[in-house]
Design a protein around this motif. Structure first.
Motif, PDB file in Angstrom:
ATOM      1  N   LEU A 265     -73.879 -34.160 -16.429  1.00  0.00           N
ATOM      2  CA  LEU A 265     -72.436 -33.923 -16.313  1.00  0.00           C
ATOM      3  C   LEU A 265     -71.688 -35.229 -16.040  1.00  0.00           C
ATOM      4  CD1 LEU A 265     -72.467 -30.640 -14.175  1.00  0.00           C
ATOM      5  CD2 LEU A 265     -72.185 -30.871 -16.653  1.00  0.00           C
ATOM      6  N   VAL A 266     -72.242 -36.075 -15.171  1.00  0.00           N
ATOM      7  CA  VAL A 266     -71.603 -37.363 -14.885  1.00  0.00           C
ATOM      8  C   VAL A 266     -71.596 -38.240 -16.130  1.00  0.00           C
ATOM      9  CG1 VAL A 266     -71.806 -39.501 -13.548  1.00  0.00           C
ATOM     10  CG2 VAL A 266     -72.149 -37.295 -12.428  1.00  0.00           C
ATOM     11  N   ASN A 267     -72.676 -38.220 -16.880  1.00  0.00           N
ATOM     12  CA  ASN A 267     -72.751 -38.985 -18.131  1.00  0.00           C
ATOM     13  C   ASN A 267     -71.680 -38.529 -19.120  1.00  0.00           C
ATOM     14  OD1 ASN A 267     -74.137 -40.794 -20.076  1.00  0.00           O
ATOM     15  ND2 ASN A 267     -74.615 -38.881 -21.116  1.00  0.00           N
ATOM     16  N   LYS A 268     -71.356 -37.235 -19.102  1.00  0.00           N
ATOM     17  CA  LYS A 268     -70.389 -36.674 -20.055  1.00  0.00           C
ATOM     18  C   LYS A 268     -68.951 -36.803 -19.578  1.00  0.00           C
ATOM     19  CE  LYS A 268     -69.439 -32.421 -22.666  1.00  0.00           C
ATOM     20  NZ  LYS A 268     -69.867 -31.023 -22.923  1.00  0.00           N
ATOM     21  N   TRP A 269     -68.711 -36.497 -18.304  1.00  0.00           N
ATOM     22  CA  TRP A 269     -67.335 -36.420 -17.802  1.00  0.00           C
ATOM     23  C   TRP A 269     -66.944 -37.553 -16.862  1.00  0.00           C
ATOM     24  CZ3 TRP A 269     -68.319 -30.640 -16.341  1.00  0.00           C
ATOM     25  CH2 TRP A 269     -68.239 -29.861 -17.495  1.00  0.00           C
ATOM     26  N   GLY A 270     -67.915 -38.313 -16.373  1.00  0.00           N
ATOM     27  CA  GLY A 270     -67.619 -39.379 -15.427  1.00  0.00           C
ATOM     28  C   GLY A 270     -67.743 -38.907 -13.991  1.00  0.00           C
ATOM     29  N   PRO A 271     -67.893 -39.851 -13.042  1.00  0.00           N
ATOM     30  CA  PRO A 271     -68.158 -39.485 -11.649  1.00  0.00           C
ATOM     31  C   PRO A 271     -66.987 -38.806 -10.953  1.00  0.00           C
ATOM     32  CG  PRO A 271     -67.791 -41.848 -11.850  1.00  0.00           C
ATOM     33  CD  PRO A 271     -67.870 -41.312 -13.245  1.00  0.00           C
ATOM     34  N   LYS A 272     -65.751 -39.173 -11.314  1.00  0.00           N
ATOM     35  CA  LYS A 272     -64.594 -38.627 -10.589  1.00  0.00           C
ATOM     36  C   LYS A 272     -64.475 -37.123 -10.782  1.00  0.00           C
ATOM     37  CE  LYS A 272     -59.638 -39.182  -9.872  1.00  0.00           C
ATOM     38  NZ  LYS A 272     -58.414 -39.943 -10.219  1.00  0.00           N
ATOM     39  N   ILE A 273     -64.616 -36.663 -12.017  1.00  0.00           N
ATOM     40  CA  ILE A 273     -64.468 -35.229 -12.302  1.00  0.00           C
ATOM     41  C   ILE A 273     -65.591 -34.435 -11.646  1.00  0.00           C
ATOM     42  CG2 ILE A 273     -64.528 -33.488 -14.133  1.00  0.00           C
ATOM     43  CD1 ILE A 273     -63.082 -35.447 -15.937  1.00  0.00           C
ATOM     44  N   VAL A 274     -66.828 -34.918 -11.780  1.00  0.00           N
ATOM     45  CA  VAL A 274     -67.972 -34.171 -11.235  1.00  0.00           C
ATOM     46  C   VAL A 274     -67.899 -34.125  -9.714  1.00  0.00           C
ATOM     47  CG1 VAL A 274     -70.489 -34.085 -11.055  1.00  0.00           C
ATOM     48  CG2 VAL A 274     -69.417 -34.739 -13.217  1.00  0.00           C
ATOM     49  N   LEU A 275     -67.542 -35.251  -9.088  1.00  0.00           N
ATOM     50  CA  LEU A 275     -67.419 -35.270  -7.631  1.00  0.00           C
ATOM     51  C   LEU A 275     -66.300 -34.337  -7.178  1.00  0.00           C
ATOM     52  CD1 LEU A 275     -68.147 -36.324  -4.864  1.00  0.00           C
ATOM     53  CD2 LEU A 275     -66.804 -38.389  -5.316  1.00  0.00           C
ATOM     54  N   ALA A 276     -65.180 -34.361  -7.892  1.00  0.00           N
ATOM     55  CA  ALA A 276     -64.062 -33.480  -7.537  1.00  0.00           C
ATOM     56  C   ALA A 276     -64.454 -32.013  -7.676  1.00  0.00           C
ATOM     57  CB  ALA A 276     -62.849 -33.786  -8.421  1.00  0.00           C
ATOM     58  N   VAL A 277     -65.183 -31.676  -8.744  1.00  0.00           N
ATOM     59  CA  VAL A 277     -65.638 -30.291  -8.931  1.00  0.00           C
ATOM     60  C   VAL A 277     -66.557 -29.874  -7.790  1.00  0.00           C
ATOM     61  CG1 VAL A 277     -67.061 -28.776 -10.373  1.00  0.00           C
ATOM     62  CG2 VAL A 277     -65.348 -30.261 -11.437  1.00  0.00           C
ATOM     63  N   GLY A 278     -67.483 -30.769  -7.407  1.00  0.00           N
ATOM     64  CA  GLY A 278     -68.398 -30.474  -6.303  1.00  0.00           C
ATOM     65  C   GLY A 278     -67.653 -30.212  -5.004  1.00  0.00           C
ATOM     66  N   ILE A 279     -66.649 -31.050  -4.718  1.00  0.00           N
ATOM     67  CA  ILE A 279     -65.876 -30.875  -3.482  1.00  0.00           C
ATOM     68  C   ILE A 279     -65.071 -29.583  -3.526  1.00  0.00           C
ATOM     69  CG2 ILE A 279     -64.026 -31.862  -2.079  1.00  0.00           C
ATOM     70  CD1 ILE A 279     -65.022 -34.625  -3.107  1.00  0.00           C
ATOM     71  N   VAL A 280     -64.485 -29.278  -4.688  1.00  0.00           N
ATOM     72  CA  VAL A 280     -63.702 -28.043  -4.831  1.00  0.00           C
ATOM     73  C   VAL A 280     -64.591 -26.820  -4.616  1.00  0.00           C
ATOM     74  CG1 VAL A 280     -62.462 -26.599  -6.495  1.00  0.00           C
ATOM     75  CG2 VAL A 280     -61.893 -29.023  -6.281  1.00  0.00           C
ATOM     76  N   LEU A 281     -65.810 -26.845  -5.133  1.00  0.00           N
ATOM     77  CA  LEU A 281     -66.729 -25.723  -4.928  1.00  0.00           C
ATOM     78  C   LEU A 281     -67.024 -25.516  -3.441  1.00  0.00           C
ATOM     79  CD1 LEU A 281     -69.290 -26.209  -7.849  1.00  0.00           C
ATOM     80  CD2 LEU A 281     -67.602 -24.380  -7.614  1.00  0.00           C
ATOM     81  N   MET A 282     -67.233 -26.613  -2.731  1.00  0.00           N
ATOM     82  CA  MET A 282     -67.453 -26.492  -1.286  1.00  0.00           C
ATOM     83  C   MET A 282     -66.199 -25.998  -0.576  1.00  0.00           C
ATOM     84  SD  MET A 282     -70.002 -29.595  -0.107  1.00  0.00           S
ATOM     85  CE  MET A 282     -69.076 -30.919  -0.856  1.00  0.00           C
ATOM     86  N   LEU A 283     -65.030 -26.429  -1.058  1.00  0.00           N
ATOM     87  CA  LEU A 283     -63.780 -25.966  -0.471  1.00  0.00           C
ATOM     88  C   LEU A 283     -63.565 -24.471  -0.698  1.00  0.00           C
ATOM     89  CD1 LEU A 283     -61.263 -28.848  -1.261  1.00  0.00           C
ATOM     90  CD2 LEU A 283     -61.968 -28.059   0.992  1.00  0.00           C
ATOM     91  N   ILE A 284     -63.921 -23.989  -1.894  1.00  0.00           N
ATOM     92  CA  ILE A 284     -63.815 -22.549  -2.170  1.00  0.00           C
ATOM     93  C   ILE A 284     -64.663 -21.773  -1.180  1.00  0.00           C
ATOM     94  CG2 ILE A 284     -64.424 -20.737  -3.835  1.00  0.00           C
ATOM     95  CD1 ILE A 284     -63.683 -22.719  -6.064  1.00  0.00           C
ATOM     96  N   SER A 285     -65.883 -22.280  -0.933  1.00  0.00           N
ATOM     97  CA  SER A 285     -66.776 -21.620   0.004  1.00  0.00           C
ATOM     98  C   SER A 285     -66.215 -21.660   1.427  1.00  0.00           C
ATOM     99  CB  SER A 285     -68.158 -22.284  -0.032  1.00  0.00           C
ATOM    100  OG  SER A 285     -69.016 -21.721   0.930  1.00  0.00           O
ATOM    101  N   THR A 286     -65.794 -22.856   1.866  1.00  0.00           N
ATOM    102  CA  THR A 286     -65.291 -23.013   3.231  1.00  0.00           C
ATOM    103  C   THR A 286     -63.997 -22.236   3.446  1.00  0.00           C
ATOM    104  OG1 THR A 286     -66.265 -25.225   3.270  1.00  0.00           O
ATOM    105  CG2 THR A 286     -64.684 -24.718   4.994  1.00  0.00           C
ATOM    106  N   GLY A 287     -63.084 -22.302   2.462  1.00  0.00           N
ATOM    107  CA  GLY A 287     -61.823 -21.578   2.572  1.00  0.00           C
ATOM    108  C   GLY A 287     -62.026 -20.071   2.595  1.00  0.00           C
ATOM    109  N   SER A 288     -62.927 -19.588   1.748  1.00  0.00           N
ATOM    110  CA  SER A 288     -63.216 -18.147   1.723  1.00  0.00           C
ATOM    111  C   SER A 288     -63.844 -17.701   3.039  1.00  0.00           C
ATOM    112  CB  SER A 288     -64.153 -17.815   0.550  1.00  0.00           C
ATOM    113  OG  SER A 288     -63.576 -18.182  -0.686  1.00  0.00           O
ATOM    114  N   LEU A 289     -64.740 -18.544   3.577  1.00  0.00           N
ATOM    115  CA  LEU A 289     -65.352 -18.232   4.868  1.00  0.00           C
ATOM    116  C   LEU A 289     -64.290 -18.150   5.957  1.00  0.00           C
ATOM    117  CD1 LEU A 289     -67.943 -17.853   6.549  1.00  0.00           C
ATOM    118  CD2 LEU A 289     -68.070 -20.351   6.754  1.00  0.00           C
TER     119      LEU A 289
END
Length: 388
Positions: free
Chosen positions: A66-90
């Motif tokens: 994914l990083v090779n395709k989209w670059g580190p910024k997008i993949v890192l942002a997606v990862g953080i957003v996924l954790m935020l969805i989990s934390t916010g829902s909790l």
């Protein structure tokens, strides 16, 4: 502050917050098992982390592509957003605690989001930190992993400060708000994809990288044993609950201190031999734990085991990054997955052997000896001195 310094600050701050976010569910164990709150049984609480381990492994292996395709910024942002969805829902679950029949299933889903987000984030953060310090990439990864470890110790501390488990919602709430603010700043930064994050068009995993993979699986088994069952081991050796908890905390403190010192002093002196001999030092300390279990020294031994282990995992990622510069993202994901495989297997299997802890410790001595042998094999015609 110029743009590069701001990028460095935000990247390392995200590493710390990733660690904080990662252990939010274990930190809330008292709330999850409280009959008047979530009402989970002990076995349900243990099973809660099975999807997390699986999702981390899958995310770590998928992130390099994914990083090779989209670059580190997008993949890192997606990862953080996924954790935020989990934390916010909790955070919002405190409005729905009456629906206990569905809580366990919902928590399983949220833990899976956290695991996926963590896998994507940490796999991307390692090479991103290395790319910011190309002449000291291994040191940058050691410092980054120190901050991740510092973050993992912060969530339990925050829960202790909150006190009453009934106030558990303040933990995910405060973490959610903090990470959102840092993420917004990160999104405005310009981070180039660069050649550092590209994979060759046609590639095969180098033979030596498989050796690193095997070594880190074994390392994960040792870390998982002491990290998850260290308190039980110490109680088995004669310590009370309070002393065992202190010993477990000092194990993680030893790991964090070693990573910090290694990251600082490897800029000044050649620490490659120290790194290579670290597994043997761990093995010797475990042997002392077996043959000389003095109750006055057990806690110190746990600290020293953690201290000698500290640089092995992030140091391997840093060494692999220097050794295979065209596979830097793959090295990060591959070895992160290896560590999770080792820790995941141990934490789900070792409970059945709680009556045979001495035999388990003997096996760990063998594993550490094998790791040292593999490292000395990898040292031949290697760039290890460039890494340390």
């Amino acid at each position: 502050m110029n743009n590069r310094n701001l990028i460095v600050l935000i990247v390392f701050l995200l590493a710390f917050l990733t660690g904080v976010n990662f252990v939010i569910f274990p930190s809330l164990g008292t709330a999850f098992t409280d009959a008047f709150l979530f009402g989970l049984s002990s076995s349900q609480f243990g099973n809660l982390f099975i999807p997390q381990v699986i999702c981390i492994i899958v995310a770590c292996l998928g992130a390099p592509v994914l990083v090779n395709k989209w670059g580190p910024k997008i993949v890192l942002a997606v990862g953080i957003v996924l954790m935020l969805i989990s934390t916010g829902s909790l955070w919002f679950l405190h409005y729905f605690l009456a629906e206990k029949a569905m809580l366990f299933l919902v928590l399983m889903v949220l833990v899976a989001f956290t695991g996926t987000g963590f896998g994507l984030s940490i796999t991307t953060l390692n090479p991103l930190a290395a790319s910011l310090f190309e002449k000291g990439s291994a040191k940058a990864i050691l410092i980054l992993q120190f901050l991740v470890g510092l973050g993992t110790s912060t969530s339990p501390l925050m829960m202790n400060l909150i006190g009453d488990p009934k106030n558990w919602m303040y933990l995910p709430g405060s973490i959610f708000v903090t990470v959102v603010v840092v993420l917004i700043v990160f999104l405005f930064l310009k981070i180039e994809k660069g050649s550092f994050f590209k994979l060759p068009g046609h590639f095969r995993i180098p033979e030596k990288l498989w050796v690193f993979f095997i070594a880190i699986i074994f390392y994960g088994c040792v870390e998982g044993t002491f990290g998850s069952f260290g308190g039980i081991i110490l109680k088995n050796k004669g310590l009370d609950n309070g002393e065992a908890s202190i010993g477990l905390s000092l194990f993680w403190a030893g790991i964090a201190l070693n990573r910090l010192l290694f990251g600082i002093f490897s800029k000044m002196v050649d620490l490659s031999l120290v790194f290579l001999c670290a597994p043997i030092a761990v093995a010797i300390t475990i042997v002392l734990l077996l043959v000389y279990p003095d109750v006055h020294l057990l806690v110190f031994m746990m600290f020293m085991i953690g201290f000698f282990m500290g640089s092995i995992f992030p140091g391997s990622i840093g060494w692999g990054t220097v050794e295979f510069p065209t596979y830097s993202v793959l090295v990060s994901g591959f070895l992160m997955a290896a560590n999770q495989i080792g820790t995941g297997v141990v934490t789900n299997v070792l409970g059945r052997f709680s009556d045979h802890l001495n035999e388990v410790l003997q096996i760990l001595v063998v594993l550490m000896t094998i790791i040292s042998t593999l490292f000395f094999y990898l040292k031949r015609n290697s760039k290890i001195k460039d890494a340390f």
